[in-house]
Motif scaffolding. Structure first.
Motif, short mmCIF file in Angstrom:
data_model
loop_
_atom_site.label_atom_id
_atom_site.label_comp_id
_atom_site.label_asym_id
_atom_site.label_seq_id
_atom_site.Cartn_x
_atom_site.Cartn_y
_atom_site.Cartn_z
N GLY A 115 29.68 -27.85 13.38
CA GLY A 115 29.64 -26.78 12.62
C GLY A 115 30.32 -25.20 12.95
N ALA A 116 31.18 -25.00 14.17
CA ALA A 116 31.85 -24.07 14.68
C ALA A 116 33.71 -24.12 13.73
CB ALA A 116 31.66 -24.15 16.00
N LEU A 117 33.90 -25.35 14.44
CA LEU A 117 35.02 -25.69 14.00
C LEU A 117 34.92 -25.38 12.03
CD1 LEU A 117 35.60 -28.87 15.81
CD2 LEU A 117 36.77 -26.42 15.37
N LEU A 118 33.76 -26.33 11.21
CA LEU A 118 33.76 -25.84 10.01
C LEU A 118 34.08 -24.57 9.67
CD1 LEU A 118 34.16 -27.68 7.52
CD2 LEU A 118 31.92 -27.79 7.73
N PRO A 167 21.94 -26.94 15.23
CA PRO A 167 22.85 -26.31 15.74
C PRO A 167 24.01 -25.81 14.98
CG PRO A 167 21.79 -27.98 16.80
CD PRO A 167 21.03 -27.36 15.20
N ALA A 168 24.61 -26.72 14.53
CA ALA A 168 25.90 -26.09 13.46
C ALA A 168 25.56 -24.90 12.56
CB ALA A 168 26.26 -27.50 12.00
N GLY A 169 24.68 -24.62 12.20
CA GLY A 169 24.33 -23.35 11.03
C GLY A 169 24.30 -22.21 12.12
N ILE A 221 27.07 -19.76 4.73
CA ILE A 221 27.21 -20.76 3.56
C ILE A 221 26.92 -21.57 4.66
CG2 ILE A 221 29.32 -21.17 3.46
CD1 ILE A 221 26.70 -21.38 1.03
N LEU A 222 27.74 -22.45 5.79
CA LEU A 222 27.03 -23.04 6.40
C LEU A 222 25.17 -23.29 7.10
CD1 LEU A 222 29.92 -24.56 8.03
CD2 LEU A 222 28.82 -25.91 6.35
#
Length: 408
Positions: free
Chosen positions: A357-360, A225-227, A374-375
Motif C-alpha cells: 500500500g505504501a509503495l503503490l 494497513p494498506a489503506g 483512493i487506496l
C-alpha cells in the motif's frame, strides 16, 4: 484465567513496548536521514532505504520467529530475536558505510520480527475472547505512543548530538527491552518440537487455514494497513504541497492520526467489557465504511476542504484500533497450540499488504487529492465487502477456547 499476568502492569507494558519496537525503530531514525547521507557520502534515495530494508527484514523474520516460539518456547525465541536486534542496532550506530548500515538495518528487522510475533502469541497464551481483546487494546495504546513521540524526539537527538544519536538511542532501547523481558515476562507456552521444523511449519499452516474463523479474521486484518500506509506515504505531500500547510503544522496534523488510534484503543478497551467481539468488529466495519465511503466521494470530486479529508483519515485510524484488535483475537482464538505461527501469518501478510500500500500510494500519487486518498477508500470498501461475505467465508458460529491457556 491467568489473572496474575493479565492484571500485571509491568507484564502488559513490556508486551506493549515489544509491539512498539518497529514503529520506534522507523520513526526515531527518520529525522537522521538527511545528515546521515551527507556524512556517509550517499544519496537521499539511498538513505531512505533504511525504512524499506528494515520492513523487509521484519516481514521475512516473522514466520521463523513464530515457528521458533512454538518449538522452543516464547522466552528463548524472544531473547534470541531481541539479542540480534540489539547487536545489529549497535552496528548501525557505528557504521561508516551506507552498505553496512543498510545490511545491519535488515538484520535489525529480522530480530524485531520476534517482538511483534511473540507479543501477540503471549496474549493468546494467557487470554481468550474479551480479555484478549482488552489486552490487545492496551498494547495498541502503548504502541501508538511511538509514532506520535518518536519523530520529534529523534529530531531533538539529531539537533543535539548528530545523526548517530537516534541509532544509539534505538540500541539502548533494545538492550533495555532485553532487561525488561528478563525482569517482567515469564514463559507462557509449553514447547513442542515433536516434528521436524518444516513439517511442523506445514502442519501449522494447514491448521490455521482449516479454520474458517481464522481465515475470516485474517481477511479483515490484511487490507486496512494498506489503506493507512498509502496515506502516510504521501501525507507530507498532501498536507504541504496540495493544501499549503507548513512542515511544523504537518507534524501536528500527523500527530492527530496517531492520537486517533490511541483514542480508538481506549474506546475499544472500554467497549470489550460490554459487548461481544463480533459486535465490535461490526462497529469497526461500520465506521471504516463511513470513512472510506466519504473518501471515495472526495476522490470522485478530486477536491475537498482539508478538514473533511483529514477527519476521515483520522476516523479510519480510529477504526483501525477497534477492528484490528478484535479481528486479531478472532483469528487467534481457535489456535491456542500454534499461536506463534498463527501470529506470524497475521504479521507477515499484514506487513506485505502494508508495504504494498505504501509503495503503490507513492507510485500513483500525482499531486491530486484523488490519488492521495483512493487506496484508503478502496481498501475500506473492500473490508466492508469481506464482512458482508461472512456467511460464505465463515458460516459457522464463532468459537473461543478459554480453557486452552497457559496455566498458573
Amino acid at each position: 484465567m491467568n489473572a496474575h499476568l493479565t492484571n500485571s502492569r509491568s507484564f502488559i507494558i513490556t508486551l506493549g513496548m515489544l509491539t512498539a519496537v518497529a514503529a520506534l525503530t522507523i520513526d526515531l531514525s527518520l529525522p537522521a536521514i538527511p545528515s546521515m547521507v551527507e556524512a556517509l557520502h550517499s544519496s537521499l534515495s539511498r538513505g531512505q532505504q533504511i525504512v524499506g530494508v528494515f520492513m523487509l527484514g521484519m516481514a521475512l523474520g516473522q514466520i521463523p520467529a513464530g515457528l521458533a516460539a512454538d518449538r522452543f518456547g516464547r522466552m528463548p525465541a524472544l531473547y534470541f530475536g531481541m539479542g540480534i536486534f540489539s547487536i545489529a542496532a549497535i552496528v548501525v550506530s557505528a557504521a561508516n558505510q551506507i552498505d553496512v548500515l543498510l545490511a545491519s538495518r535488515f538484520v535489525q528487522g529480522l530480530g524485531a520480527a520476534s517482538a511483534i510475533v511473540i507479543s501477540r502469541a503471549v496474549v493468546r497464551d494467557i487470554a481468550s475472547g474479551k480479555e484478549a481483546a482488552k489486552l490487545m487494546s492496551l498494547m495498541t495504546m502503548i504502541f501508538t505512543a511511538a509514532p506520535v513521540i518518536a519523530p520529534s524526539f529523534g529530531a531533538l537527538l539529531v539537533a543535539q548530538w548528530g545523526w548517530r544519536a537516534p541509532f544509539i538511542g534505538i540500541a539502548i532501547a533494545g538492550m533495555a527491552l532485553v532487561i525488561g523481558i528478563r525482569t517482567n515476562l515469564v514463559e507462557t507456552h509449553t514447547p513442542n518440537a515433536s516434528q521436524r521444523p518444516l513439517r511442523q511449519l506445514a502442519s501449522s499452516f494447514e491448521e490455521f487455514f482449516s479454520h474458517r474463523q481464522s481465515i475470516f479474521g485474517l481477511l479483515l486484518l490484511i487490507l486496512p494497513p494498506a489503506g493507512f500506509l498509502s496515506v502516510i506515504a504521501v501525507s507530507a505531500a498532501l498536507t504541504v504541497e496540495i493544501y499549503g500547510y507548513s512542515i511544523t503544522q504537518y507534524g501536528l496534523i500527523f500527530a492527530c492520526a496517531g492520537l486517533s488510534i490511541l483514542a480508538g484503543s481506549a474506546v475499544n478497551r472500554w467497549l470489550v467489557t460490554r459487548f461481544e467481539g463480533m459486535q465490535l468488529i461490526k462497529l469497526g466495519v461500520l465506521l471504516i465504511f463511513a470513512s472510506s465511503a466519504q473518501l471515495a466521494v472526495i476522490a470522485w470530486l478530486d477536491a475537498a476542504p482539508f478538514w473533511w479529508v483529514w477527519s476521515n483519515v483520522c476516523l479510519f485510524m480510529f477504526t483501525i484500533a477497534i477492528l484490528m484488535a478484535n479481528a486479531t483475537v478472532l483469528a487467534l482464538d481457535p489456535l491456542p497450540r500454534i499461536a506463534g505461527v498463527a501470529s506470524s501469518i497475521i504479521g507477515t501478510t499484514s506487513n506485505i499488504c502494508g508495504a504494498a500500500g505504501a509503495l503503490l500510494g507513492a507510485m500513483i500519487y500525482d499531486g491530486s487529492v484523488r490519488n492521495a486518498v483512493i487506496l484508503m477508500a478502496s481498501v475500506g470498501l473492500l473490508t466492508t465487502l469481506i464482512f458482508l461475505l461472512r456467511p460464505v467465508i465463515c458460516p459457522n458460529p464463532i468459537v473461543h477456547h478459554p480453557d486452552e491457556l497457559a496455566r498458573d
